[in-house]
Scaffold this active site. Sequence first.
Site, PDB file in Angstrom:
ATOM      1  N   SER A 194       0.839  -1.194   0.000  1.00 53.33           N
ATOM      2  CA  SER A 194       0.000   0.000   0.000  1.00 53.33           C
ATOM      3  C   SER A 194       0.870   1.238   0.000  1.00 53.33           C
ATOM      4  O   SER A 194       1.991   1.218   0.500  1.00 53.33           O
ATOM      5  CB  SER A 194      -0.902   0.013   1.227  1.00 53.33           C
ATOM      6  OG  SER A 194      -0.119   0.381   2.342  1.00 53.33           O
ATOM      7  N   LYS A 195       0.302   2.301  -0.577  1.00 55.10           N
ATOM      8  CA  LYS A 195       1.130   3.497  -0.719  1.00 55.10           C
ATOM      9  C   LYS A 195       1.439   4.150   0.607  1.00 55.10           C
ATOM     10  O   LYS A 195       2.290   5.018   0.678  1.00 55.10           O
ATOM     11  CB  LYS A 195       0.492   4.470  -1.710  1.00 55.10           C
ATOM     12  CG  LYS A 195      -0.883   4.940  -1.362  1.00 55.10           C
ATOM     13  CD  LYS A 195      -1.405   5.842  -2.469  1.00 55.10           C
ATOM     14  CE  LYS A 195      -2.880   6.122  -2.240  1.00 55.10           C
ATOM     15  NZ  LYS A 195      -3.581   6.550  -3.417  1.00 55.10           N
ATOM     16  N   ARG A 196       0.782   3.710   1.656  1.00 55.82           N
ATOM     17  CA  ARG A 196       1.125   4.268   2.963  1.00 55.82           C
ATOM     18  C   ARG A 196       2.483   3.767   3.430  1.00 55.82           C
ATOM     19  O   ARG A 196       3.145   4.405   4.230  1.00 55.82           O
ATOM     20  CB  ARG A 196       0.030   3.971   3.988  1.00 55.82           C
ATOM     21  CG  ARG A 196      -0.977   5.118   4.019  1.00 55.82           C
ATOM     22  CD  ARG A 196      -2.007   4.989   5.097  1.00 55.82           C
ATOM     23  NE  ARG A 196      -2.995   3.993   4.722  1.00 55.82           N
ATOM     24  CZ  ARG A 196      -3.345   2.975   5.473  1.00 55.82           C
ATOM     25  NH1 ARG A 196      -2.782   2.787   6.643  1.00 55.82           N
ATOM     26  NH2 ARG A 196      -4.258   2.133   5.062  1.00 55.82           N
TER      27      ARG A 196
END
Length: 494
Positions: A253-255
């Site tokens: 995930s881009k987090r």
Amino acid sequence: MTRIRTRIAPSPTGDPHVGTAYIALFNRCFAHKSGGKFILRIEDTDRQRSSAKSEADILASLQWLGLSWDEGPGCEGEFGPYRQSERSEIYSAHIEKLVVDGFAFPCFCSAERLTELRRQQLQDKQVIGYDGHCLQLSKDEVSTRLQQGSEHVIRMKIPDSGNCEFNDLLRGAVSIAWSQVDMQILMKSDGLPTYHFANVVDDHLMLISHVIRGEEWINSMPKHLLLYQYFGWQAPIFCHMPLLRNPDKSKLSKRKNPTSIGYYQAMGYLPEALVNYLGLMGWSLPSGEEKFSLQEMTDCFDLERVSLGGPVFDTEKLDWLNGKYIREDLSDDEFAQKFAQWAFGGSKVKRIIPLLKQRVERFSDVAELGSFFISGLPKLDVESFQHKQLSTETLLKILQFSLWRLQQIKPWNRDNIELELQTLATDLGLKIREFLFPLFVAISGKAVSTSVFDSMAILELDICRARIRHAIAVLRGISKKQAKALEREYRDLK
Ligand code: GLU
């Protein structure tokens, strides 16, 4: 023998994701290994979330990676159009058939009723889903309401008991209880199909022989297979690929990791190396050699060699592989040419020059001032953030809040960035100069540089996100507990 036809079916609702390229790669190799076709279909039936920019970026990213398609937008074949928003009539005709045959029904339930139903089901710890209310309406009542033009959706009927049994090419026999399956909406009240319906109709009409997609879709299999059955169609063969994971094994995930293909392009990776790396996600050449070209992967491709253990997308390994490509595959001339193209070839440089021109006296000043536009993460340490007025706690808060705020900006441009950050500074009761200090350092590596709003606009969100996250880590990071407290405080701001 059936002709092999595979597809990638991205929804243009965000930045081009490495996961899309990974699935596209495996579909393309599988089709091309056996002389089949690889199709690109744009699934843009969600008109609110889809955008032309996202579609253009996805197409450009796949092209940059060399993952060209045999049929799709820009390469029309006999099964087009390849954009679902241009296929409305096809879906309307098909939905009508399902309703007439008694496999689907209009549902007039209001949003309020459905919310209340959901609340009740949650409270009673029941499976969340539609309760079949509108199935009880008499034929006359349904036709009257339809004639009156009452707002409605079309849902599919689902068996009340038993299991849906199916075979997945990688996983073998799978069984899912019908009680877990909702009476899926097939057609929304705006007359547009949902993903499930359009996807099945198109896979059938486009003669897709193998559906190779991410494992997040495996739970949708009962609905899809039932639709094939309702239409009396032969279903394709299904293969659900393992999802890419962060090094901590959570879903990529881009987090936690940059996920957009544009980020890897902007960081100066070679497309061949990125494709090779994606190929290594759950697959390897029979020889065990880790460096291979798209052609070599295609020639040796065998879906059965895909391993189900969650493949970890590890940027350190990607760096290593990219370095190998640079050293082994690029002559000095090619290096010079590719580097120049990457750094100065695009439109980015035209936006940077006006910023630099205002501040330099000699060309020899350019590198010092502008190198951060083409560098990776700036070299920072705690000292870089020394400030008379701002404590570490405040610096971290500014960085984290900015990160959250920046992710909401649409479209990404200078004015919107300025507006959002100004508002945030005011909300935090900070002078804009002070507020921007840690952002200047995070983005450019220095307390003084070209306008931070312009610089961020040019660098794009992914690079800014990575740099701000890096700055937070340099300032010793934010613990889970602190993050929770910050999240609360941030929520209260709005
Ligand atoms: N539009 C879906 C997506 O964005 C396609 C899923 C599928 O391949 O069936 O992932």
